[in-house]
Design an enzyme around this catalytic site. Structure first.
Site, PDB file in Angstrom:
ATOM      1  N   GLU A 125      -7.269 -10.552  -6.557  1.00 19.83           N
ATOM      2  CA  GLU A 125      -8.540  -9.616  -6.826  1.00 19.83           C
ATOM      3  C   GLU A 125      -8.889  -9.545  -8.090  1.00 19.83           C
ATOM      4  O   GLU A 125      -9.550  -9.212  -8.280  1.00 19.83           O
ATOM      5  CB  GLU A 125      -8.489  -8.648  -5.717  1.00 19.83           C
ATOM      6  CG  GLU A 125      -8.540  -8.487  -3.984  1.00 19.83           C
ATOM      7  CD  GLU A 125      -7.371  -7.406  -3.446  1.00 19.83           C
ATOM      8  OE1 GLU A 125      -7.877  -6.349  -3.845  1.00 19.83           O
ATOM      9  OE2 GLU A 125      -7.750  -8.049  -2.317  1.00 19.83           O
TER      10      GLU A 125
ATOM     11  N   SER B 101       0.348  -1.317  -0.053  1.00 20.84           N
ATOM     12  CA  SER B 101       0.226  -0.076  -0.182  1.00 20.84           C
ATOM     13  C   SER B 101       0.601   1.111  -0.165  1.00 20.84           C
ATOM     14  O   SER B 101       1.656   0.665   0.430  1.00 20.84           O
ATOM     15  CB  SER B 101      -0.894   0.255   0.884  1.00 20.84           C
ATOM     16  OG  SER B 101      -1.288   0.976   1.296  1.00 20.84           O
TER      17      SER B 101
ATOM     18  N   LYS C 200       0.988  -3.240   4.994  1.00 18.70           N
ATOM     19  CA  LYS C 200       0.057  -3.705   4.139  1.00 18.70           C
ATOM     20  C   LYS C 200       0.925  -5.454   3.356  1.00 18.70           C
ATOM     21  O   LYS C 200       1.709  -4.556   2.508  1.00 18.70           O
ATOM     22  CB  LYS C 200      -1.059  -2.901   2.962  1.00 18.70           C
ATOM     23  CG  LYS C 200      -1.958  -2.431   4.099  1.00 18.70           C
ATOM     24  CD  LYS C 200      -3.648  -3.564   4.556  1.00 18.70           C
ATOM     25  CE  LYS C 200      -4.703  -2.945   4.543  1.00 18.70           C
ATOM     26  NZ  LYS C 200      -5.221  -3.061   3.093  1.00 18.70           N
TER      27      LYS C 200
END
Ligand code: ARG
Length: 458
Positions: free
Chosen positions: A290, A277, A283
């Protein structure tokens, strides 16, 4: 603009009309199929004495030259041509002169484009199948290494019964295997050559359609010339099969996203297959999974697009059909990328067997087995279901698992319980006692994994 037609026109095409109508900007993908089809066509024309040997040789040489020039980047698909067919023919005439004008004898762009698309799709069916095979090899490898990696099986995303990673992945093996079977049957059904159907009603030249078909590796020539130029069923079937592939990849991705979450921690994605991130330093995101899940939508979109395009078209060819290309190309590219990246992602993924086993022991995944224990010792199943239900409620109150209860505690629910209950509801027993075909016991899984290996041999 350089067009194949114009004799009956008194004006040039309007620029915007040309730009709206053209397809070279995307159908240049069919370039090598177009050349391949044209070579087969002229070889047959010569065999049938429709053109001379010299003309055939000149055309084949010209086409081969154009092909290598394009491949070497010496010749570009410039925008003055309407489509790939016009491009090739114009370039051929430029190179070899009058003989080039005979290439299109007994042919229409309608049967030509029908052939080009079929050749393209047929090849991609094989490429996608190859991708699926590699994916299955990785899945089976993971299965083999995880025959006794216990995990909870879920229904309603609630822990249900214990299973293993091998068993869970085995489910996906079956799905992708069916996907391959679907592709195989599409290949068989589509493998008939439309060339020689002309614009719609065949031709008066004595073409040998079966000869062309066999040169191009088809099972035979199509039966009806109108159907030949109007048929895009195989594209619909392909996009439907690819939608199913994506649906499978998307479900699998969804599971991996859940398993990789901080709450589950069942798996750890490799750093090479994760992203960070820009703001949150901690992260490590499952972007690939996804994106695969997200890209499913555009493949479904392609299917709906082509179904809708075709539903109102009268026979035979109509320009609407030019719309079959971009969506099909995009769907094929998307699916190939998704299969490839997904395969790499699971190939490098680590399983946290300790976390999975712990999770399988919590959440009463052995409640069915506890009930089965009572049944085996004489209690009717429905009564056993009630007894274990009450026992589970008691355990929830006390925040513990069934196996944490003392034998006295268990006996207060039913005096059938003896010391052997603990063994009967252990994770290992719960899995290993499931010996029916398709169940997760190692005996069954080993058989399946061997079957899978046999299947992957050819
Ligand atoms: N670009 C056209 C297509 O993709 C080729 C066929 C053109 N045929 C015609 N009659 N205009 O469908």
């Amino acid at each position: 603009m350089a067009q194949l037609w114009g004799g009956r026109f008194t004006k040039q095409t309007d620029d915007e009309v040309f730009a709206f109508n053209e397809s070279l900007s995307f159908d240049h993908r069919l370039f090598s199929q177009d050349i391949e089809g044209s070579i087969a066509h002229v070889v047959m024309l010569e065999k049938q004495h429709i053109i001379s040997l010299e003309e055939k040789d000149a055309i084949v040489r010209g086409l081969t030259l154009i092909k290598s020039e394009v491949e070497e980047g010496k010749l570009e698909f410039t925008s003055e041509y309407e489509d790939v067919h016009s491009f090739v023919e114009a370039r051929l005439i430029e190179k070899i002169g009058d003989a080039g004008k005979k290439m299109h004898t007994g042919r229409s762009r309608n049967d030509q484009v029908a052939l080009d698309m079929k050749l393209y799709v047929r090849e991609e069916v094989l490429n996608i199948d190859k991708g699926l095979k590699s994916l299955l090899e990785v899945i089976n490898r993971i299965m083999e290494e995880n025959i006794d990696t216990y995990m909870p099986g879920f229904t309603h995303l609630q822990k249900a019964q214990p299973t293993t990673v091998a068993h869970h992945f085995g489910a996906y093996f079956e799905m992708f295997k069916r996907d391959r079977m679907r592709l195989g049957s599409i290949y068989e059904r589509m493998n008939y050559c439309p060339l020689g159907s002309g614009a719609l009603a065949g031709t008066t030249y004595p073409l040998d359609r079966e000869y062309v078909a066999s040169m191009l590796g088809f099972e035979g020539a199509t039966n009806n010339s109108m159907d030949s130029v109007a048929d895009r069923d195989y594209i619909i079937e392909l996009l439907s099969a690819l939608s199913t592939v994506m649906m499978h990849l998307s479900r699998f991705s969804e599971e991996i996203i859940i398993w990789n979450s901080n709450e589950y921690r069942f798996v750890e994605l490799d750093d090479a297959y994760s992203t960070g991130s820009s703001i949150m330093p901690q992260k490590k995101n499952p972007d690939i999974a996804e994106l695969v899940r997200g890209k499913t939508g555009r493949v479904y979109g392609a299917l709906v697009s082509i179904l809708t395009t075709l539903k109102g078209i009268p026979l035979a060819y109509n320009k609407d059909m030019q719309e079959d290309k971009e969506v099909t190309f995009d769907a094929i590219d998307t699916v190939k990328d998704c299969i490839h990246l997904f395969t790499g992602m699971i190939d490098t993924m680590k399983f946290r067997s300790d976390v999975m086993a712990k999770s399988a022991m919590k959440g009463f995944t052995n409640a069915t087995d506890a009930a089965d224990y009572l049944v085996k010792n004489g209690m009717p199943f429905r009564d056993a279901h009630g007894v274990i239900g009450a026992l589970v409620l008691h355990c929830i109150d006390e925040d513990k698992s069934i196996e944490d209860c003392s034998i006295e505690e268990l006996k207060s629910f039913s005096d059938i319980f003896e010391e052997d209950i603990y063994e009967a509801i252990s994770l290992k027993t719960c899995v290993e006692k499931r010996l029916t075909k398709g169940a997760p016991s190692s005996v069954q899984m080993k058989k399946i994994i061997e079957m899978n290996k046999e299947y992957l041999k050819d």
